[in-house]
Design an enzyme around this catalytic site. Structure first.
Site: not given
Ligand code: MEV
Length: 290
Positions: A71, A75-81, A123
């Site tokens: 999703p 907060g599960l890193g979808s933009s990094a993935a 991430d």
């Molecule tokens: C985001 O997944 C985690 C944060 O620490 C930002 C980051 O590490 O870039 C809030």
């Protein structure tokens, strides 16, 4: 045509503090994002700023197709993935011969520009290489995860903006450094304790609860996160905390095998989505083109 995928992640400890050079521990999880890139003279402008930035940085033109098991804004890193999978697919399709380390660095640059210059490399590194990693500044140490390390994630379904939450902490740090700095230092100490207690679920859980309280103190909490964290603890979890930027997004819980279904049920009972998952050790990988 080239298709690559990259996994999402959970921050086990140290989110936000890691932006200021403190240690953080993150782990890749099974759900992933799959991206297909095809060279094309007719470049469609991608909707995602992350994908647009990948094409700009790599200086190529093409079309892109994304499928996600993660999703977004959770907060599960979808933009990094999405960033890592897009860079890998571009690298393959255009035969740019970048190494995985170079891909991880480029992915970090993409996140930096999307998060106003404030992003840790966590991430993007974890999504590229998989596994469990301690990140501190430019240092990355791969950790040996405990056997059968599974967790229950609770997605609040409240979308959040990482850059907004990172900005909130930056503001507290600027306006009240005497409050913010000791909180960030305590989070760092908790992270180091956790690193030495990966095999001790009870202690690991206690440390999670402390880290969660400190994230609340930094101002990145949300009523739904508090609700899910309390529900998971009441259902028998050893510990439960926000994971990622907060202000919505997700939390995770650690529990025994026997209480896992109860904890997932308690999360679902709060009108949230539970995901029981475990570590991904593949990181970014090539997929069959469809
Ligand atoms: C985001 O997944 C985690 C944060 O620490 C930002 C980051 O590490 O870039 C809030």
């Amino acid at each position: 045509m080239a298709t690559w995928s990259a996994p999402g992640k959970v921050f086990l400890f140290g989110e936000h503090a890691v932006v200021y050079g403190k240690p953080g521990i993150a782990m890749a999880i099974k759900p992933r994002v799959i991206v297909t890139v095809r060279e094309s003279r007719y470049h469609q402008k991608p909707n995602s700023p992350y994908i647009a930035e990948c094409f700009r940085l790599m200086d190529v033109k093409g079309s892109v197709y994304v499928r996600s098991q993660l999703p977004s804004s959770s907060g599960l890193g979808s933009s990094a993935a999405v960033t890592v999978a897009t860079l890998c697919a571009i690298n393959d399709e255009f035969e740019l011969k970048k190494t995985k380390t170079e891909i991880a660095d480029l992915a970090h640059q993409v996140e930096m520009s999307a998060q106003n210059g404030r992003a840790s490399a966590t991430d993007t590194y974890v999504s590229t290489f998989g596994g469990m990693v301690l990140v501190r500044g430019s240092e990355k140490r791969r950790l040996l995860p405990p056997q059968n390390f599974s967790l229950v994630i609770g997605n609040t379904l409240v979308s959040h903006s990482t850059s907004e939450m990172v900005g909130k902490v930056a503001e507290l740090r600027k306006n009240s450094p005497d409050i913010a700095e000791p909180i960030l230092d305590s989070i760092a100490a908790i992270t180091m304790h956790a690193m030495h207690n990966l095999d001790n679920q009870k202690e690991f859980g206690n440390l999670m609860n402390m880290n969660h309280a400190l994230l609340d103190a930094l101002g990145v909490g949300h009523p739904m996160l508090s609700k899910l964290v309390l529900a998971a603890r009441s259902a028998g979890a050893y510990g439960a905390k926000t994971t990622g930027a907060g202000g919505g997004g997700s939390m995770y819980a650690i529990c025994s095998k026997s209480s896992r279904n109860r904890v997932a049920g308690a999360i679902e009972g709060c009108d949230a989505r539970a995901i029981t998952t475990t570590i991904d050790t593949d990181g970014a990988r090539k997929e069959k083109d469809e």
